[in-house]
Motif scaffolding. Structure first.
Motif, PDB file in Angstrom:
ATOM      1  N   UNK A   1      31.364  33.261  36.526  1.00 34.21           N
ATOM      2  CA  UNK A   1      32.185  34.012  35.589  1.00 34.21           C
ATOM      3  C   UNK A   1      33.588  33.427  35.566  1.00 34.21           C
ATOM      4  N   UNK A   2      34.079  33.136  34.373  1.00 35.68           N
ATOM      5  CA  UNK A   2      35.450  32.679  34.203  1.00 35.68           C
ATOM      6  C   UNK A   2      36.354  33.902  34.286  1.00 35.68           C
ATOM      7  N   UNK A   3      37.354  33.838  35.187  1.00 36.72           N
ATOM      8  CA  UNK A   3      38.177  35.015  35.450  1.00 36.72           C
ATOM      9  C   UNK A   3      39.365  35.142  34.511  1.00 36.72           C
ATOM     10  N   UNK A   4      39.858  34.048  33.998  1.00 33.67           N
ATOM     11  CA  UNK A   4      40.975  34.096  33.053  1.00 33.67           C
ATOM     12  C   UNK A   4      40.808  32.979  32.041  1.00 33.67           C
ATOM     13  N   UNK A   5      40.199  33.322  30.910  1.00 32.20           N
ATOM     14  CA  UNK A   5      39.900  32.327  29.887  1.00 32.20           C
ATOM     15  C   UNK A   5      41.129  31.679  29.281  1.00 32.20           C
ATOM     16  N   UNK A   6      42.297  32.276  29.443  1.00 33.18           N
ATOM     17  CA  UNK A   6      43.515  31.708  28.862  1.00 33.18           C
ATOM     18  C   UNK A   6      43.879  30.360  29.478  1.00 33.18           C
TER      19      UNK A   6
ATOM     20  N   UNK B   1      40.259  29.906  36.850  1.00 33.11           N
ATOM     21  CA  UNK B   1      39.584  30.256  38.095  1.00 33.11           C
ATOM     22  C   UNK B   1      38.218  30.846  37.770  1.00 33.11           C
ATOM     23  N   UNK B   2      37.222  30.517  38.586  1.00 33.02           N
ATOM     24  CA  UNK B   2      35.870  31.033  38.373  1.00 33.02           C
ATOM     25  C   UNK B   2      35.390  31.745  39.621  1.00 33.02           C
ATOM     26  N   UNK B   3      34.509  32.704  39.406  1.00 33.93           N
ATOM     27  CA  UNK B   3      33.825  33.393  40.499  1.00 33.93           C
ATOM     28  C   UNK B   3      32.356  33.009  40.449  1.00 33.93           C
TER      29      UNK B   3
ATOM     30  N   UNK C   1      35.201  31.936  45.084  1.00 33.31           N
ATOM     31  CA  UNK C   1      36.120  31.918  43.953  1.00 33.31           C
ATOM     32  C   UNK C   1      37.111  30.773  44.118  1.00 33.31           C
ATOM     33  N   UNK C   2      37.374  30.063  43.017  1.00 31.86           N
ATOM     34  CA  UNK C   2      38.300  28.929  43.056  1.00 31.86           C
ATOM     35  C   UNK C   2      38.540  28.458  41.634  1.00 31.86           C
ATOM     36  N   UNK C   3      39.575  27.629  41.453  1.00 32.42           N
ATOM     37  CA  UNK C   3      39.769  26.967  40.156  1.00 32.42           C
ATOM     38  C   UNK C   3      38.809  25.795  40.020  1.00 32.42           C
ATOM     39  N   UNK C   4      38.120  25.427  41.113  1.00 29.23           N
ATOM     40  CA  UNK C   4      37.145  24.341  41.124  1.00 29.23           C
ATOM     41  C   UNK C   4      35.756  24.940  41.314  1.00 29.23           C
ATOM     42  N   UNK C   5      34.894  24.771  40.340  1.00 30.29           N
ATOM     43  CA  UNK C   5      33.578  25.412  40.393  1.00 30.29           C
ATOM     44  C   UNK C   5      32.743  24.913  41.563  1.00 30.29           C
ATOM     45  N   UNK C   6      32.950  23.653  41.975  1.00 28.84           N
ATOM     46  CA  UNK C   6      32.197  23.130  43.116  1.00 28.84           C
ATOM     47  C   UNK C   6      32.649  23.829  44.393  1.00 28.84           C
TER      48      UNK C   6
END
Length: 520
Positions: free
Chosen positions: A464-469, A475-477, A494-499
């Protein structure tokens, strides 16, 4: 005496996305019988080969409580009832009870059937009379009854009289469009009772979100049969939900429509039918939902621990469900103490550790973590805070390469270096994507040390993208659900890096699974 009439296998199948095989329908029949319903409407014998097959095979079942009913329509206009194909199929089905629906609304007679009002009355009486002559018990579904009554009361009552004259055993008043509200429904039923000297039933649809309420009002007004479906499945917005009606009748109204032992199977039956229908179990449904007895607010949990009656209207075990306490940024110390007890950890609300864990959870949730669906990650977090958690391996480093060639499916390769029991393991694996490759490489590195990994599989992966802006830098969860075939558990990252987010959830998932299996 109130009778339960289940139409999950007929009206319930009209829900978008549901299609049962014959074998599915037979299994559901046995579960409904075990639950204690009185009548199971198996389908429409004249409508399709699957239902014909069902009525042949259901006779081989040894049912303890329920009687199987067939569903069908009145004869067609201008056709002799003995020659009507649907009527003949019902007689040939081998049932002892049949539910026949007919038109109550003059609008449907003229515009849908394109026949006369008198012919419709004859169709109702002829069909019921013929089926009675064949030795069948006949329930008459007065389709669109409440709309019809409001539009042309005089004619609508004539259709009921035709059913009476034909010899119907019970007349079921149907809110087919689901547009009638409880007080109006009660008023109409009371008027009908003064004019029709037959037992009445109720068949409510949920288009106004009052199907259960309408059914309860109808029963209070004196009807003796209530129709519905498990989980409220049905066309459009569904039917009256028997998963709510059954406990409401037994626990709130004191009507023993099922035994205590049968009521305790309600949640199991609800979830089983969801699985057979290939639908997610309804999490927020009353009584049977996974969240029906879930508590999140700290004040609620604090009171709950003193006395469950403060925030629960009954014990969840009565309907086969269980209490669940959630942990989030809304949690108080009581939530943590309750969860710690589940994990076998003794905590005192005045200890420093519990304050640290609570602060850590609130910080992490602010950063994008969510522990409601990731209780395995929460248990690990709590044990780390208590200083009782032992890691099973250390990551020394990894590299992931994804290769994309025009016209070909992308391929990923992960190279990983981990330390296990002071031994360095350096290996690589390929996958359909970078996370799949990372998962495969990690498992390959650990399998020699923890053979139980063969039994542990990832069954769900959500991002899930936490802030689409922030666009692609958002950041993704990542939520991962894993299973060993018997139990399942959820983990989060959770991180700005999906990996990185995937790695966090993946490590928790694998470590929790290994410890669960005792291979550590």
């Amino acid at each position: 005496m109130v009778k339960l009439y289940d139409t999950t296998l007929r009206d319930g199948t009209q829900r978008e996305g549901i299609s049962y095989s014959t074998d599915d329908k037979l299994k559901v029949t046995e579960r409904l019988d075990d639950l204690g319903v009185d009548y199971i409407e198996g389908g429409w014998p004249g409508s399709n080969p699957k239902d014909i097959d069902y009525f042949q095979k259901v006779q081989e079942l040894s049912l303890k409580n329920a009687k199987i009913t067939a569903f069908g329509s009145t004869r067609k206009p201008g056709v002799e009832v003995k020659d009507d194909a649907n009527v003949k199929a019902i007689v040939a089905s081998g049932v002892e009870i049949v539910t026949i629906f007919g038109k109550s609304w003059d609008l449907h007679v003229t515009d849908a059937l394109e026949t006369t009002l008198d012919e419709n009355l004859a169709m109702i009486e002829d069909t019921i009379s013929y089926l009675k002559e064949q030795g069948l018990t006949v329930f008459y579904d007065a389709e669109h009854f409440f709309d019809a009554y409001l539009n042309n009361k005089e004619y609508t009552l004539k259709t009921l009289q035709a059913a009476v004259d034909g010899g119907a055993d019970t007349i079921i008043l149907c809110d087919t469009n689901g547009g009638t509200l409880p007080l109006k429904l009660k008023e109409i039923i009371e008027e009908v009772k003064s004019k029709v000297d037959l037992p009445l039933g109720i068949h409510a649809h949920n288009d106004s979100d009052v199907a259960v309420a309408n059914s309860l009002v109808a029963l209070q007004t004196g009807v003796s049969q209530v129709q519905g479906t498990i989980n409220g499945y049905g066309e459009r917005c569904g039917n009256a939900n028997l998963s709510s009606l059954i406990p409401n009748l037994k626990l709130k109204k004191g009507i023993d429509v099922v035994t205590d032992e049968q009521l305790a199977k309600l949640t199991e039956v609800s979830r089983y039918i969801s699985e057979v229908a290939n639908l997610n179990p309804p999490a927020h449904k009353p009584y049977v939902g996974d969240s029906a007895f879930a508590h999140k607010g700290g004040i609620h949990v604090s009171a709950l621990m003193r006395n469950p009656e403060t925030y629960e209207h009954l014990k969840p075990e009565i309907v086969g469900n269980s209490r669940k306490v959630l942990v989030s940024e809304l949690s108080g110390k009581s939530n943590l103490i309750y969860k710690a007890q589940e994990f076998g950890i003794e905590l005192d609300k005045d200890t420093e550790e519990i304050t640290q864990v609570l602060d850590k959870i609130k910080t992490l949730e602010h950063q994008g973590y969510q522990f409601e669906g990731a209780e395995a990650s929460f248990e690990i977090l709590m044990k780390k805070a208590m200083g009782t958690y032992q890691k099973l391996f250390e990551l020394e480093g990894c590299r992931i390469i994804t290769e994309k060639t025009e016209g070909l499916t992308p391929n990923s390769e992960a190279t990983i270096k981990v330390k296990v029991n002071n031994q360095m393991v350096h290996t690589a694996a390929e996958g359909g994507g970078p996370v799949n490759a990372l998962d495969s490489a990690l498992r390959k590195a650990l399998i020699e040390f923890y053979p139980v990994l063969e039994e542990i599989h990832l069954i769900d992966y959500k991002v899930r993208v936490l802030d689409g802006n922030d666009g692609t830098a958002a950041k993704v969860r990542v939520l991962i659900e894993s299973s060993d075939g018997h139990e399942s558990w959820g983990t989060v990252g959770a991180s700005t890096n999906i990996i990185e987010a995937s790695w966090q959830a993946l490590v928790d998932s694998i470590e929790y699974g290994i410890k669960l299996k005792g291979d550590n």
